[in-house]
Every structure is written in C-alpha cells, then in structure tokens.
Design an enzyme around this catalytic site. Structure first.
Site, short mmCIF file in Angstrom:
data_model
loop_
_atom_site.label_atom_id
_atom_site.label_comp_id
_atom_site.label_asym_id
_atom_site.label_seq_id
_atom_site.Cartn_x
_atom_site.Cartn_y
_atom_site.Cartn_z
N GLY A 38 0.85 -1.20 0.00
CA GLY A 38 0.00 0.00 0.00
C GLY A 38 0.88 1.24 0.00
N HIS A 39 1.85 1.28 0.93
CA HIS A 39 2.78 2.41 0.96
C HIS A 39 3.53 2.53 -0.37
CE1 HIS A 39 2.85 1.23 5.40
NE2 HIS A 39 2.44 2.49 5.44
N GLY A 154 -2.90 7.80 1.28
CA GLY A 154 -3.79 6.72 0.86
C GLY A 154 -5.25 7.01 1.17
N SER A 193 0.00 -1.74 8.29
CA SER A 193 1.17 -2.17 9.07
C SER A 193 0.72 -2.95 10.29
CB SER A 193 1.97 -0.94 9.52
OG SER A 193 2.32 -0.16 8.41
N ARG A 194 -0.48 -2.66 10.78
CA ARG A 194 -0.96 -3.33 11.99
C ARG A 194 -1.42 -4.77 11.72
NH1 ARG A 194 -2.61 2.09 12.94
NH2 ARG A 194 -1.92 2.89 14.96
P1 AMP Z 1 0.92 4.87 7.73
O1 AMP Z 1 2.33 4.37 7.67
O2 AMP Z 1 -0.06 3.86 8.20
O3 AMP Z 1 0.81 6.20 8.42
O4 AMP Z 1 0.50 5.15 6.23
C1 AMP Z 1 1.26 6.00 5.40
C2 AMP Z 1 0.47 6.30 4.17
O5 AMP Z 1 0.19 5.09 3.46
C3 AMP Z 1 -0.89 6.94 4.48
O6 AMP Z 1 -1.13 7.97 3.54
C4 AMP Z 1 -1.84 5.80 4.33
O7 AMP Z 1 -3.15 6.20 3.97
C5 AMP Z 1 -1.19 5.01 3.20
N1 AMP Z 1 -1.66 3.62 3.22
C6 AMP Z 1 -1.67 2.78 4.28
N2 AMP Z 1 -2.23 1.60 3.94
C7 AMP Z 1 -2.58 1.69 2.62
C8 AMP Z 1 -3.21 0.82 1.69
N3 AMP Z 1 -3.59 -0.40 2.04
N4 AMP Z 1 -3.41 1.27 0.43
C9 AMP Z 1 -3.02 2.52 0.06
N5 AMP Z 1 -2.42 3.39 0.90
C10 AMP Z 1 -2.21 3.00 2.17
#
Ligand code: AMP
Length: 305
Positions: A38-39, A154, A193-194
């Site tokens: 996703g990231h 995301g 990530s969780r």
């Molecule tokens: P985080 O590390 O959870 O703060 O996420 C960092 C970025 O990645 C944020 O903009 C999230 O919305 C995006 N993100 C996390 N999971 C996904 C996913 N499954 N698909 C697309 N983007 C994602």
C-alpha cells in the site's frame, strides 16, 4: 544510484536545496514505516509523477508519538527500517527521511496545528481525540521541512486525506495533496502495518470489515430501488444499522464505529450527495483496524431525487 537516508533535518534540507534551485519537483510520501505494498503504491505514483520533470521522491519514515492516544499502541507499532529502505530503493525513491522523535519534537516544542471543523466530529476524529491534531502537526512540519510540490496519501485513511487536503488549502501551502487508491490483499483485507499483529483467527475475523462495507455499498447502489429512497435518512440509518450488526456478529471483532457519510464533505448524506463513503473501525484483539469504501449514489441524469 541507491536511496539516500537522512536522519537530520538540516542535512535533508541541504540536499533538497540543490534540487529545488534547479526547479525540479519534489514528491513526498509520509509514512510511519513497516512498509507494505500500500505504501509502495504511493511511492510508485510519486516516482511516476516527478520523473518526467526530473524530480525526486522523498519517503519519510517516522512513528509520530503525538498522534497516538494509546501508549501501548505506540510501543507495539512495528519498526522494520532495513526492510523499508530496501523497498523504497526498489520502488525508485531517491531519499528516505527517518528522523528520531527528538529531532522532530525537541525539548520545548509547543506549537500544534489543529482544525475546528465538523469533519473532525465523525469517524476517527471522534473515536480518537487528539489524533488528527498530531497528524496535522507532523504533516505540516514535514511539509515545511521538505517543501514538496506534491504529497501522496492513501484513501485507506480517507478522513486523514480529507483533513490534509483541507489543511493545505486553508493554510495556502501551495502543495498538491494527492489521494491514492486502497491496496488490498487478494481476499479483500486492506493492507495495514498493523495486520502483522493479528493472529491467524483475528486475520480471518478482520475480513468482516471489507465484507460489511461491500454489502453496504451494494445496498446503497441498488438500482432496483429509487434513488430518493436510497439516500433518505431512514434508509441510510438502516444500512448503517446493518453494518453495525454484521460487524457485531463476528465474535472476534469489537466494533469502534460504522458510518455512512457524504464522501465529499464528511457530512450527512443529502440529496446533493454524489458519492457516499461507508467507513468502519473495529478492534481484533488489541489491534484496531479501519477501512472504507465509496458508493456511487449520484447519477442524477438518469434518476430523479
Ligand atoms: P501509515 O504508515 O499507516 O501512516 O501510512 C502511510 C500512508 O500510506 C498513508 O497515507 C496511508 O493512507 C497510506 N496507506 C496505508 N495503507 C494503505 C493501503 N492499504 N493502500 C493505500 N495506501 C495505504
């Protein structure tokens, strides 16, 4: 050429000054690390957008303590920097910025960014008091440090994307905030990530989120039912009730919220709504997951309200 890693703000700034002086765009992808596909989809989008103009992509990796209202969630947040760097390099990122908490919040730090708006009285804004103040503060700091042309977030965190677009607009930051589609596992679970903290049973149970959202979406888009009826407050309440009941039926899920809002305003669905957003959050064990999906309720040409 490998990805360059900076831990200090001043070093990163020095590296970016040269690029900015040449007029090349900078794409920023803020993350908390423990990177997954996703990231990486955000990184790939940024690389694609900046490359034609010789620009670069910066990925920030920082587990932002002030957006966690739950200390044990912060302490258990996965950290996998070496693997993250390899993924960033493979995706074509140019720079990874991985500061310490002390670098971002030095002794005496006391200035925060907050938003007074009803869009924070719903979903995670209501469920996690103080969370978005932490997000808005760290992202505005990253925007000041990196001064990106474009920043990528995301749609998985739809309310976050909404408030960050609003912040950039409200504060005239001159940065394009770009949303990217949610990346899912083959069975539909949104990557997070969780997810690595889920047991096998919890992982299976967590599928109730995407299943519920999808069934709710199908009800809202049901063309066999007049649009007027589909967007009535009663019908929206009944679909919301269905979502809550469906999640509550899963024994390993503890629901946090399920809601249906106008995707463009995060207010209630009305007869001007074009896209409705179905969103849900639930705990599986101690792990809290969120997900959302849009339903098209706005084909006004074909259907009268
Ligand atoms: P985080 O590390 O959870 O703060 O996420 C960092 C970025 O990645 C944020 O903009 C999230 O919305 C995006 N993100 C996390 N999971 C996904 C996913 N499954 N698909 C697309 N983007 C994602």
């Amino acid at each position: 050429m490998g990805v360059k890693v900076y831990h200090r703000i001043e070093e990163l700034r020095a590296a970016l000054t040269q690029i900015r002086s040449e007029g090349c765009p900078i794409g920023l992808v803020p993350t908390m690390g423990a990177l997954h596909c996703g990231h990486i989809s955000l990184v790939t989008q940024s690389v694609q957008d900046q490359q034609p103009e010789n620009g670069i992509t910066v990925v920030s990796i920082f587990v932002n303590p002030i957006q966690f209202e739950n200390q044990s969630d912060l302490e258990r947040y996965p950290q996998t920097l070496d693997a993250d760097l390899a993924l960033c390099e493979e995706a074509g990122a140019d720079i990874v910025f991985a500061p310490t908490a002390g670098e971002i919040y030095p002794q005496g730090f006391s200035t925060y960014v907050d938003m007074e708006d009803d869009c924070l009285n719903v979903l995670c804004g209501r469920a996690r008091p103080g969370h978005f103040r932490g997000v808005l503060t760290v992202v505005s700091k990253l925007f000041h440090i990196v001064e990106p042309t474009r920043a990528y977030f995301g749609e998985k965190d739809a309310q976050q994307l909404f408030v960050l677009k609003k912040m950039a607009r409200d504060l005239n930051m001159g940065i394009s905030v770009i949303g990217c589609p949610t990346v899912r596992e083959e069975d539909g679970l949104a990557l997070s990530s969780r997810n690595t903290r889920l047991s096998a049973e919890e992982r299976t149970a967590a599928l109730c989120l995407v299943r519920t959202l999808n069934e709710g979406r199908i009800k809202l888009e049901d063309r066999g039912r007049a649009l007027r009826e589909r967007i009535s407050a009663e019908f929206i309440a009944s679909v919301k009730h269905f979502m809550i009941e469906t999640i509550e039926r899963e024994p390993l899920a503890r629901i946090d919220y399920a809601d249906i809002l106008d995707a463009e305003t995060l207010g209630a669905v009305t007869n001007t709504t074009r896209k409705a957003m179905l969103a849900a959050a639930a705990f599986f064990g101690t792990t809290r997951l969120i997900d959302n999906m849009n339903a098209d309720v706005g084909n006004r040409d074909e259907e009268t309200v």
